[in-house]
Design an enzyme around this catalytic site. Structure first.
Site, PDB file in Angstrom:
ATOM      1  CB  THR A  62      -0.915  -0.023   1.240  1.00  0.00           C
ATOM      2  OG1 THR A  62      -1.870  -1.057   1.056  1.00  0.00           O
ATOM      3  CG2 THR A  62      -1.632   1.308   1.438  1.00  0.00           C
TER       4      THR A  62
ATOM      5  CG  HIS B 177      -5.103  -8.592   1.811  1.00  0.00           C
ATOM      6  ND1 HIS B 177      -4.466  -9.442   2.681  1.00  0.00           N
ATOM      7  CD2 HIS B 177      -4.592  -7.355   2.063  1.00  0.00           C
ATOM      8  CE1 HIS B 177      -3.620  -8.745   3.428  1.00  0.00           C
ATOM      9  NE2 HIS B 177      -3.683  -7.483   3.068  1.00  0.00           N
TER      10      HIS B 177
ATOM     11  CG  ASN C  22      -1.289  -8.609   6.647  1.00  0.00           C
ATOM     12  OD1 ASN C  22      -0.848  -9.627   7.166  1.00  0.00           O
ATOM     13  ND2 ASN C  22      -0.660  -7.997   5.661  1.00  0.00           N
TER      14      ASN C  22
ATOM     15  CE1 TYR D 247      -6.289  -3.490   6.491  1.00  0.00           C
ATOM     16  CE2 TYR D 247      -4.660  -5.148   5.905  1.00  0.00           C
ATOM     17  CZ  TYR D 247      -4.974  -3.882   6.356  1.00  0.00           C
ATOM     18  OH  TYR D 247      -3.968  -3.010   6.702  1.00  0.00           O
TER      19      TYR D 247
ATOM     20  CG  ASN E 169      -5.073  -3.918  10.932  1.00  0.00           C
ATOM     21  OD1 ASN E 169      -4.880  -2.791  11.364  1.00  0.00           O
ATOM     22  ND2 ASN E 169      -4.803  -4.269   9.681  1.00  0.00           N
TER      23      ASN E 169
HETATM   24  C1  LIG Z   1       4.553   0.249   3.148  1.00  0.00           C
HETATM   25  C2  LIG Z   1       3.981  -1.135   3.250  1.00  0.00           C
HETATM   26  C3  LIG Z   1       2.728  -1.386   2.715  1.00  0.00           C
HETATM   27  C4  LIG Z   1       2.187  -2.689   2.741  1.00  0.00           C
HETATM   28  N1  LIG Z   1       0.965  -2.911   2.157  1.00  0.00           N
HETATM   29  C5  LIG Z   1       0.478  -4.176   2.081  1.00  0.00           C
HETATM   30  C6  LIG Z   1      -0.732  -4.446   1.366  1.00  0.00           C
HETATM   31  O1  LIG Z   1      -1.381  -3.563   0.782  1.00  0.00           O
HETATM   32  N2  LIG Z   1      -1.160  -5.737   1.341  1.00  0.00           N
HETATM   33  C7  LIG Z   1      -0.473  -6.758   1.955  1.00  0.00           C
HETATM   34  O2  LIG Z   1      -0.883  -7.907   1.890  1.00  0.00           O
HETATM   35  N3  LIG Z   1       0.684  -6.520   2.619  1.00  0.00           N
HETATM   36  C8  LIG Z   1       1.183  -5.256   2.680  1.00  0.00           C
HETATM   37  N4  LIG Z   1       2.391  -5.048   3.308  1.00  0.00           N
HETATM   38  C9  LIG Z   1       3.191  -6.199   3.775  1.00  0.00           C
HETATM   39  C10 LIG Z   1       4.184  -6.612   2.689  1.00  0.00           C
HETATM   40  O3  LIG Z   1       3.509  -7.191   1.582  1.00  0.00           O
HETATM   41  C11 LIG Z   1       5.218  -7.648   3.204  1.00  0.00           C
HETATM   42  O4  LIG Z   1       4.534  -8.807   3.637  1.00  0.00           O
HETATM   43  C12 LIG Z   1       6.054  -7.098   4.345  1.00  0.00           C
HETATM   44  O5  LIG Z   1       6.605  -5.845   4.000  1.00  0.00           O
HETATM   45  C13 LIG Z   1       7.185  -8.065   4.733  1.00  0.00           C
HETATM   46  O6  LIG Z   1       7.988  -8.358   3.616  1.00  0.00           O
HETATM   47  P1  LIG Z   1       9.421  -7.615   3.409  1.00  0.00           P
HETATM   48  O7  LIG Z   1      10.251  -7.973   4.609  1.00  0.00           O
HETATM   49  O8  LIG Z   1       9.953  -8.184   2.141  1.00  0.00           O
HETATM   50  O9  LIG Z   1       9.158  -6.147   3.356  1.00  0.00           O
HETATM   51  C14 LIG Z   1       2.931  -3.751   3.323  1.00  0.00           C
HETATM   52  C15 LIG Z   1       4.181  -3.482   3.884  1.00  0.00           C
HETATM   53  C16 LIG Z   1       4.718  -2.220   3.836  1.00  0.00           C
HETATM   54  C17 LIG Z   1       6.092  -1.977   4.389  1.00  0.00           C
END
Ligand SMILES: Cc1cc2nc3c(=O)[nH]c(=O)nc-3n(C[C@H](O)[C@H](O)[C@H](O)COP(=O)(O)O)c2cc1C
Length: 334
Positions: free
Chosen positions: A5, A154, A157, A159, A214
């Site tokens: 996001t 989704h 998390n 939702y 959440n």
């Molecule tokens: C800025 C940000 C926005 C995110 N938005 C979403 C999202 O819209 N949907 C989702 O399933 N996970 C979202 N996540 C989780 C990421 O998809 C991912 O699971 C998480 O960052 C861990 O992976 P990484 O260590 O590679 O960053 C978001 C994470 C971050 C940092």
């Protein structure tokens, strides 16, 4: 590329800046877009995109064309925020809905009034549930119309789908709450309706067992619930399961035993995510713990992540202050 996001969709419609952002990352192999709402009722956060009207389809079509021209594949993540919402972020006439009238803990950002506590949501009626399921199926159709290769539901998390799965947010006493069969019903019905709309081979699902984001809370039946859910998804024939492990972000670890159990039981592809670097990703792929690995934060600050990994170059660290701010700073200027 994991779903991220980024809150640049002014008016909830994808724009040229987003087109540029995704195109810059088209060599990811498979891009999963930021959470995108199938309904006005699911637009809980400021400036997140939707996929339920013509303007949104048109905006997304430019994004998918850009990614396809650059040789990439792209699924959209359908995220209905449910109770993780605030009326100040939502279009007029929309409603904050959830399985039960239990507010999510904590506060969320609103552009008009800064941080605000989550409101108590309206417990969904049978008609509200039927409408929400239809909205997912409709958005899945719209996704194909917009040129996406598929959709990710989704269910992670905290939702809406997760709100039905989890006993902390679902205290219904009808056929949508209580037993495992009842709590997974919404996820299963959304998957079935979406599969009927566009084909199960175009649909994946993201799940976060033991997640606490959440206001989600683990319970004694959690392993059993995910096993039952996976069995149902096998029957429908979903193309992948995408598992979230946010222990790298301070959440409890998902037990390797449960991850392996889901991997063994699920007939489709398995995507791993959470805190991966190249070495750990290769190790998990070599050990056949998954078929794909998703990278989130590394892709925010490294549009050229794939090239950097191929060349063994150092990665740029992301600036957390611009994760969700409008405009190109911290978005398309890395
Ligand atoms: C800025 C940000 C926005 C995110 N938005 C979403 C999202 O819209 N949907 C989702 O399933 N996970 C979202 N996540 C989780 C990421 O998809 C991912 O699971 C998480 O960052 C861990 O992976 P990484 O260590 O590679 O960053 C978001 C994470 C971050 C940092």
């Amino acid at each position: 590329m994991a779903p991220l996001t980024r809150s640049r969709a002014i008016g909830n419609v994808p724009n040229e800046l987003m087109e540029k952002y995704y195109r810059l990352r088209a060599d990811a192999g498979l891009i999963l877009t930021e959470g995108t709402s199938p309904s006005a009722n699911g637009l809980g956060y400021a400036r997140i995109p939707g996929l339920f009207n013509d303007a949104q389809v048109k905006g997304w079509r430019r994004v998918t064309e850009g990614v396809h021209q650059a040789g990439g594949k792209i699924f959209t993540q359908l995220m209905h925020t449910g109770r993780v919402s605030h009326p100040a972020n939502m279009p007029a006439g929309s409603r904050v809905l959830a399985p039960s009238a239990i507010a999510a803990p904590g506060e969320m950002w609103t552009d008009s009034n800064a941080l605000q506590p989550h409101p108590v949501p309206v417990a969904m009626s049978e008609a509200d549930i039927a409408q929400a399921i239809a909205e997912y199926a409709n958005a899945a159709k719209r996704a194909i119309e917009a040129g996406f290769d598929g959709v990710e539901l989704h269910a992670a998390n905290g939702y809406l789908i997760d709100q039905f799965l989890n006993t902390a947010s679902n205290q219904r006493t009808d056929s949508w709450g209580g037993s495992i069969e009842n709590r997974i019903r919404f996820a299963v019905e959304v998957a079935k309706a979406s599969a009927a709309a566009i084909g199960a081979e175009h649909i994946g699902m993201r799940i976060s067992p033991y997640g606490v984001f959440n206001g989600m809370a683990p319970d004694a039946e959690m392993d059993a619930m995910y096993e039952k859910l996976i069995a149902e998804l096998n029957t429908i024939g979903l193309v992948y399961i995408h598992i979230v492990d946010h222990s790298s972000m301070g959440a409890p670890e998902v037990s390797p035993a449960l991850k392996a159990k889901i991997r063994a039981a699920f007939k489709g592809k398995y995507i791993l995510s959470g805190g991966y670097d190249l070495a750990r990703a290769n190790a998990d792929l070599d050990a056949k713990r998954g078929d794909l690995v998703a990278f989130g934060r590394p892709f925010i600050s490294n549009p050229d992540l794939v090239q950097k990994m191929l060349k063994g170059q150092a990665l740029t660290a992301p600036d957390m202050d611009t994760f969700y701010t409008p405009g190109e700073k911290g978005y398309t200027d890395y």
